[in-house]
Design a protein around this motif. Structure first.
Motif, PDB file in Angstrom:
ATOM      1  N   ALA A 175      19.898 -15.423  84.777  1.00  0.00           N
ATOM      2  CA  ALA A 175      18.834 -14.606  85.478  1.00  0.00           C
ATOM      3  C   ALA A 175      19.309 -13.307  86.119  1.00  0.00           C
ATOM      4  CB  ALA A 175      18.335 -15.298  86.821  1.00  0.00           C
ATOM      5  N   GLY A 176      20.552 -12.902  85.819  1.00  0.00           N
ATOM      6  CA  GLY A 176      21.009 -11.627  85.976  1.00  0.00           C
ATOM      7  C   GLY A 176      21.499 -11.346  87.736  1.00  0.00           C
ATOM      8  N   ALA A 177      21.687 -12.537  88.369  1.00  0.00           N
ATOM      9  CA  ALA A 177      22.128 -12.535  89.698  1.00  0.00           C
ATOM     10  C   ALA A 177      23.636 -12.861  89.783  1.00  0.00           C
ATOM     11  CB  ALA A 177      21.423 -13.735  90.598  1.00  0.00           C
ATOM     12  N   THR A 178      24.168 -12.356  90.749  1.00  0.00           N
ATOM     13  CA  THR A 178      25.397 -12.685  91.038  1.00  0.00           C
ATOM     14  C   THR A 178      25.584 -13.742  92.076  1.00  0.00           C
ATOM     15  OG1 THR A 178      25.989 -10.168  90.742  1.00  0.00           O
ATOM     16  CG2 THR A 178      27.930 -11.359  91.891  1.00  0.00           C
ATOM     17  N   PRO A 179      25.934 -15.001  91.600  1.00  0.00           N
ATOM     18  CA  PRO A 179      26.245 -15.983  92.616  1.00  0.00           C
ATOM     19  C   PRO A 179      27.585 -15.802  93.311  1.00  0.00           C
ATOM     20  CG  PRO A 179      26.577 -16.655  90.364  1.00  0.00           C
ATOM     21  CD  PRO A 179      26.090 -15.321  90.265  1.00  0.00           C
ATOM     22  N   LEU A 180      27.492 -16.046  94.500  1.00  0.00           N
ATOM     23  CA  LEU A 180      28.555 -16.189  95.659  1.00  0.00           C
ATOM     24  C   LEU A 180      28.769 -17.388  96.145  1.00  0.00           C
ATOM     25  CD1 LEU A 180      27.436 -12.966  97.391  1.00  0.00           C
ATOM     26  CD2 LEU A 180      29.110 -13.207  95.823  1.00  0.00           C
ATOM     27  N   PRO A 181      29.499 -18.512  95.426  1.00  0.00           N
ATOM     28  CA  PRO A 181      29.932 -19.705  95.828  1.00  0.00           C
ATOM     29  C   PRO A 181      30.729 -19.775  97.096  1.00  0.00           C
ATOM     30  CG  PRO A 181      30.962 -19.425  93.567  1.00  0.00           C
ATOM     31  CD  PRO A 181      30.112 -18.134  94.132  1.00  0.00           C
ATOM     32  N   SER A 182      30.316 -20.672  98.051  1.00  0.00           N
ATOM     33  CA  SER A 182      31.152 -21.036  99.116  1.00  0.00           C
ATOM     34  C   SER A 182      32.192 -22.158  98.918  1.00  0.00           C
ATOM     35  CB  SER A 182      30.393 -21.264 100.323  1.00  0.00           C
ATOM     36  OG  SER A 182      31.170 -21.405 101.668  1.00  0.00           O
ATOM     37  N   PHE A 183      33.282 -22.055  99.223  1.00  0.00           N
ATOM     38  CA  PHE A 183      34.067 -23.139  98.960  1.00  0.00           C
ATOM     39  C   PHE A 183      34.951 -23.269 100.124  1.00  0.00           C
ATOM     40  CE2 PHE A 183      33.829 -21.208  94.733  1.00  0.00           C
ATOM     41  CZ  PHE A 183      33.552 -22.338  93.861  1.00  0.00           C
ATOM     42  N   GLY A 184      34.364 -23.102 101.316  1.00  0.00           N
ATOM     43  CA  GLY A 184      34.957 -23.126 102.650  1.00  0.00           C
ATOM     44  C   GLY A 184      35.311 -24.260 103.150  1.00  0.00           C
ATOM     45  N   ALA A 185      34.700 -25.642 102.780  1.00  0.00           N
ATOM     46  CA  ALA A 185      34.963 -26.877 103.282  1.00  0.00           C
ATOM     47  C   ALA A 185      36.314 -27.321 102.372  1.00  0.00           C
ATOM     48  CB  ALA A 185      34.005 -27.640 103.271  1.00  0.00           C
ATOM     49  N   LEU A 186      35.928 -26.908 101.093  1.00  0.00           N
ATOM     50  CA  LEU A 186      37.111 -27.511 100.033  1.00  0.00           C
ATOM     51  C   LEU A 186      38.417 -26.851 100.193  1.00  0.00           C
ATOM     52  CD1 LEU A 186      37.742 -29.181  97.448  1.00  0.00           C
ATOM     53  CD2 LEU A 186      37.052 -27.242  96.114  1.00  0.00           C
ATOM     54  N   LEU A 187      38.416 -25.542 100.557  1.00  0.00           N
ATOM     55  CA  LEU A 187      39.492 -24.544 100.631  1.00  0.00           C
ATOM     56  C   LEU A 187      40.278 -25.179 102.162  1.00  0.00           C
ATOM     57  CD1 LEU A 187      38.586 -21.004  99.921  1.00  0.00           C
ATOM     58  CD2 LEU A 187      40.007 -22.548  98.505  1.00  0.00           C
ATOM     59  N   HIS A 188      39.313 -25.377 102.972  1.00  0.00           N
ATOM     60  CA  HIS A 188      39.983 -25.852 104.358  1.00  0.00           C
ATOM     61  C   HIS A 188      40.758 -27.352 104.187  1.00  0.00           C
ATOM     62  CE1 HIS A 188      40.516 -26.446 108.744  1.00  0.00           C
ATOM     63  NE2 HIS A 188      40.127 -27.674 108.301  1.00  0.00           N
ATOM     64  N   LYS A 189      40.207 -28.139 103.351  1.00  0.00           N
ATOM     65  CA  LYS A 189      40.751 -29.314 103.168  1.00  0.00           C
ATOM     66  C   LYS A 189      42.050 -29.152 102.431  1.00  0.00           C
ATOM     67  CE  LYS A 189      36.440 -31.844 103.175  1.00  0.00           C
ATOM     68  NZ  LYS A 189      35.317 -32.695 102.194  1.00  0.00           N
ATOM     69  N   MET A 190      42.091 -28.395 101.510  1.00  0.00           N
ATOM     70  CA  MET A 190      43.364 -28.007 100.594  1.00  0.00           C
ATOM     71  C   MET A 190      44.459 -27.586 101.557  1.00  0.00           C
ATOM     72  SD  MET A 190      41.642 -26.873  97.210  1.00  0.00           S
ATOM     73  CE  MET A 190      43.068 -26.802  96.196  1.00  0.00           C
ATOM     74  N   ARG A 191      44.090 -26.752 102.248  1.00  0.00           N
ATOM     75  CA  ARG A 191      45.086 -26.049 103.362  1.00  0.00           C
ATOM     76  C   ARG A 191      45.474 -26.634 104.474  1.00  0.00           C
ATOM     77  NH1 ARG A 191      41.593 -20.468 103.589  1.00  0.00           N
ATOM     78  NH2 ARG A 191      42.296 -19.796 101.461  1.00  0.00           N
ATOM     79  N   HIS A 192      44.869 -27.728 104.816  1.00  0.00           N
ATOM     80  CA  HIS A 192      44.965 -28.625 106.091  1.00  0.00           C
ATOM     81  C   HIS A 192      44.751 -30.030 105.688  1.00  0.00           C
ATOM     82  CE1 HIS A 192      45.311 -24.760 108.128  1.00  0.00           C
ATOM     83  NE2 HIS A 192      44.101 -24.442 107.818  1.00  0.00           N
ATOM     84  N   PRO A 193      45.548 -30.571 104.762  1.00  0.00           N
ATOM     85  CA  PRO A 193      45.095 -31.980 104.297  1.00  0.00           C
ATOM     86  C   PRO A 193      44.984 -33.179 105.719  1.00  0.00           C
ATOM     87  CG  PRO A 193      47.111 -31.460 103.307  1.00  0.00           C
ATOM     88  CD  PRO A 193      46.452 -30.242 104.177  1.00  0.00           C
ATOM     89  N   GLN A 194      45.973 -32.855 106.460  1.00  0.00           N
ATOM     90  CA  GLN A 194      45.994 -33.825 107.410  1.00  0.00           C
ATOM     91  C   GLN A 194      45.048 -33.485 108.590  1.00  0.00           C
ATOM     92  OE1 GLN A 194      47.832 -30.947 107.077  1.00  0.00           O
ATOM     93  NE2 GLN A 194      47.707 -29.953 108.941  1.00  0.00           N
TER      94      GLN A 194
END
Length: 87
Positions: free
Chosen positions: A63-82
Protein backbone atom coordinates in the motif's frame (compact mmCIF):
# COMPACT_ATOMS: atom_id res chain seq x y z
CA UNK A 1 -13.88 -30.04 11.76
CA UNK A 2 -15.03 -26.83 10.15
CA UNK A 3 -14.79 -24.66 13.26
CA UNK A 4 -10.95 -24.68 13.41
CA UNK A 5 -10.81 -23.96 9.68
CA UNK A 6 -13.29 -21.09 10.02
CA UNK A 7 -11.35 -19.69 12.99
CA UNK A 8 -8.10 -19.79 10.99
CA UNK A 9 -9.76 -18.02 8.06
CA UNK A 10 -11.20 -15.33 10.34
CA UNK A 11 -7.83 -14.83 12.02
CA UNK A 12 -5.98 -14.69 8.71
CA UNK A 13 -8.37 -12.02 7.49
CA UNK A 14 -7.78 -9.70 10.44
CA UNK A 15 -4.62 -8.17 8.96
CA UNK A 16 -6.49 -7.06 5.84
CA UNK A 17 -9.41 -5.82 7.97
CA UNK A 18 -7.07 -3.73 10.15
CA UNK A 19 -5.25 -2.38 7.10
CA UNK A 20 -8.52 -1.28 5.50
CA UNK A 21 -9.61 0.52 8.67
CA UNK A 22 -6.23 2.21 9.05
CA UNK A 23 -6.19 3.38 5.43
CA UNK A 24 -9.69 4.77 5.81
CA UNK A 25 -8.82 6.59 9.05
CA UNK A 26 -5.62 8.10 7.61
CA UNK A 27 -6.91 8.86 4.14
CA UNK A 28 -4.51 6.34 2.59
CA UNK A 29 -1.25 4.69 3.56
CA UNK A 30 1.17 5.81 0.86
CA UNK A 31 4.13 7.56 2.45
CA UNK A 32 3.01 6.73 5.99
CA UNK A 33 5.17 5.05 8.63
CA UNK A 34 3.22 2.47 10.61
CA UNK A 35 4.40 0.90 13.86
CA UNK A 36 3.52 -2.80 13.96
CA UNK A 37 3.34 -4.17 17.49
CA UNK A 38 3.00 -7.81 18.46
CA UNK A 39 5.27 -9.39 15.87
CA UNK A 40 6.64 -11.85 18.40
CA UNK A 41 3.37 -12.40 20.19
CA UNK A 42 3.85 -15.82 21.79
CA UNK A 43 5.24 -15.66 25.30
CA UNK A 44 8.33 -17.77 25.98
CA UNK A 45 8.75 -18.60 22.28
CA UNK A 46 11.69 -17.18 20.32
CA UNK A 47 10.06 -17.29 16.92
CA UNK A 48 7.45 -15.58 14.82
CA UNK A 49 5.75 -18.54 13.14
CA UNK A 50 2.09 -17.93 12.33
CA UNK A 51 2.28 -14.24 13.27
CA UNK A 52 -0.36 -12.27 11.38
CA UNK A 53 2.08 -9.37 11.51
CA UNK A 54 4.04 -10.91 8.61
CA UNK A 55 1.03 -10.56 6.33
CA UNK A 56 0.25 -7.10 7.66
CA UNK A 57 3.80 -5.90 6.96
CA UNK A 58 3.63 -7.16 3.39
CA UNK A 59 0.24 -5.54 2.85
CA UNK A 60 1.49 -2.24 4.31
CA UNK A 61 4.43 -2.25 1.90
CA UNK A 62 2.13 -3.01 -1.03
CA UNK A 63 0.00 0.00 0.00
CA UNK A 64 3.06 2.27 -0.08
CA UNK A 65 3.56 2.51 3.68
CA UNK A 66 6.78 1.91 5.61
CA UNK A 67 6.12 -0.69 8.30
CA UNK A 68 8.14 -0.40 11.51
CA UNK A 69 7.89 -3.81 13.19
CA UNK A 70 8.56 -3.95 16.91
CA UNK A 71 10.60 -6.94 18.01
CA UNK A 72 11.12 -5.69 21.56
CA UNK A 73 9.92 -8.73 23.49
CA UNK A 74 11.67 -11.17 21.16
CA UNK A 75 14.98 -9.29 21.31
CA UNK A 76 14.80 -9.05 25.09
CA UNK A 77 14.22 -12.81 25.34
CA UNK A 78 17.16 -13.51 23.04
CA UNK A 79 19.49 -11.22 24.99
CA UNK A 80 18.32 -12.34 28.42
CA UNK A 81 17.05 -15.94 28.14
CA UNK A 82 17.35 -16.49 31.89
CA UNK A 83 15.18 -13.44 32.64
CA UNK A 84 11.51 -14.32 32.84
CA UNK A 85 10.44 -10.69 32.98
CA UNK A 86 9.04 -8.76 30.08
CA UNK A 87 11.09 -5.75 29.12
Amino acid sequence: LTLPRAARQANDGMAAWALDRLALALGGLAGRRVLVLGYSYRENVKETAFSAAKRLIGDLQAAGATPLPSFGALLHKMRHPQDGSRG
